[in-house]
Enzyme design. Structure first.
Site, short mmCIF file in Angstrom:
data_model
loop_
_atom_site.label_atom_id
_atom_site.label_comp_id
_atom_site.label_asym_id
_atom_site.label_seq_id
_atom_site.Cartn_x
_atom_site.Cartn_y
_atom_site.Cartn_z
N ASN A 20 140.58 49.34 -1.82
CA ASN A 20 140.13 48.04 -2.34
C ASN A 20 140.44 46.91 -1.35
OD1 ASN A 20 138.84 48.00 -5.12
ND2 ASN A 20 140.50 49.48 -5.41
N ARG A 71 163.77 44.04 -9.86
CA ARG A 71 162.42 43.48 -9.77
C ARG A 71 162.44 42.01 -9.35
NH1 ARG A 71 158.53 46.17 -11.89
NH2 ARG A 71 159.85 47.13 -13.46
N LEU A 99 154.82 43.06 -12.05
CA LEU A 99 155.36 41.83 -11.46
C LEU A 99 156.31 41.17 -12.46
CD1 LEU A 99 152.06 40.42 -9.95
CD2 LEU A 99 153.98 41.42 -8.70
N ASN A 113 143.92 41.25 -10.45
CA ASN A 113 144.18 42.70 -10.38
C ASN A 113 142.89 43.44 -10.63
OD1 ASN A 113 145.71 45.16 -10.29
ND2 ASN A 113 145.62 45.24 -12.53
N HIS A 115 141.52 47.16 -12.08
CA HIS A 115 141.99 48.32 -12.84
C HIS A 115 140.79 49.24 -13.09
CE1 HIS A 115 144.58 50.67 -15.36
NE2 HIS A 115 143.64 50.69 -16.29
N GLU A 148 151.91 38.41 -17.82
CA GLU A 148 153.16 39.16 -17.78
C GLU A 148 153.05 40.55 -18.41
OE1 GLU A 148 153.14 36.01 -20.89
OE2 GLU A 148 152.77 36.11 -18.75
N ASP A 151 148.13 45.21 -17.09
CA ASP A 151 146.66 45.32 -17.11
C ASP A 151 146.07 44.51 -18.27
OD1 ASP A 151 146.78 47.07 -14.92
OD2 ASP A 151 147.05 48.81 -16.21
N VAL A 178 133.54 53.26 -6.27
CA VAL A 178 132.38 52.57 -5.67
C VAL A 178 132.15 51.23 -6.38
CG1 VAL A 178 129.87 52.70 -5.34
CG2 VAL A 178 131.29 54.75 -4.97
N GLU A 180 134.44 49.56 -8.07
CA GLU A 180 135.59 48.69 -7.81
C GLU A 180 135.36 47.86 -6.55
OE1 GLU A 180 139.60 50.24 -8.14
OE2 GLU A 180 138.84 52.03 -9.15
#
Ligand code: GAR
Length: 206
Positions: A20, A71, A99, A113, A115, A148, A151, A178, A180
């Site tokens: 990506n 983290r 995150l 993002n 997914h 937060e 996804d 493809v 994405e």
């Protein structure tokens, strides 16, 4: 997203293969993302193929190994690095680590993002296999703002494909990939235009 006419500077975060990221880089090089540039590519995995691919393209890169680190501490390093490179928009491209709230707060509505499912179906790992095993007839991918939760944030766009009788989980993943690669460039174009508002969970074009 206003940058006062200056190029929109992307910070790309990845953990693995990096296809990506490469699709975004190619879109920039081939003129499909005008006035957008990659400021830095970051990986949390030292030997991620995607970070090597970024080096091969002579892009600025950095690795912050996350394994074994708290983290919040790890993300503080990422935030400092992204700010140091004047990043406007953070693009998660196969970044397989949640995150921290601090990171989300540092870039409000400025983290995307991708997914490989039609969210809210099949969040988390191995989404394509989850969809295949569930027996859904339509699959696809989603580009969304990051909040937060995993996804989860406001959806910018989705691309759908039918699941074929001949598919297995592997062929389905390849066909979703493809989509994405088209979807991420389209989503960055939309966000870069600034021509939208977010109402609740809804991305609405103005
Ligand atoms: C992509 O399929 C992406 O959608 C997925 O990881 C893969 C990374 O591939 N991301 C997630 O599942 C996030 N929850 P890439 O490294 O070749 O871009």
């Amino acid at each position: 997203m206003s940058t006062g006419g200056k190029p929109l500077r992307l910070g790309v975060l990845l953990s693995g293969r990096g296809s990506n990221f490469l699709a975004i880089a190619h879109s920039i090089r081939e003129g499909r993302l005008p006035n957008v540039e990659i400021a830095i590519v970051l990986s949390n995995v030292a030997d991620a193929p995607g970070i090597q691919a970024a080096r091969d393209l002579n892009l600025t890169t950095a690795v912050f190994v996350s394994k074994g680190r708290a983290r919040a501490d790890h993300d503080a390093d990422l935030i400092a690095c992204l700010r140091g490179h004047n990043v406007d928009l953070v693009c998660l491209a196969g970044y397989m680590r949640l995150l921290s709230p601090g990171f989300i707060a540092a870039f409000p509505n400025r983290i995307l993002n991708i997914h490989p499912s039609l969210l809210p179906a099949f969040p988390g790992l191995d989404a394509q296999e989850q969809a295949f095993d569930y027996g859904v007839k339509i699959a696809g991918c989603t580009v969304h703002f990051v909040d937060e939760h995993l996804d989860h944030g406001a959806i910018i766009l989705q691309r759908a494909i039918p699941i074929l009788e001949t598919d297995d989980a592997h062929s389905l993943s390849e066909r979703i990939l493809v989509e994405e690669h088209i979807a991420y460039t389209d989503a960055i174009t939309r966000v870069a235009s600034g021509d939208y508002v977010i109402r609740g969970r809804r991305y609405v074009k103005r």
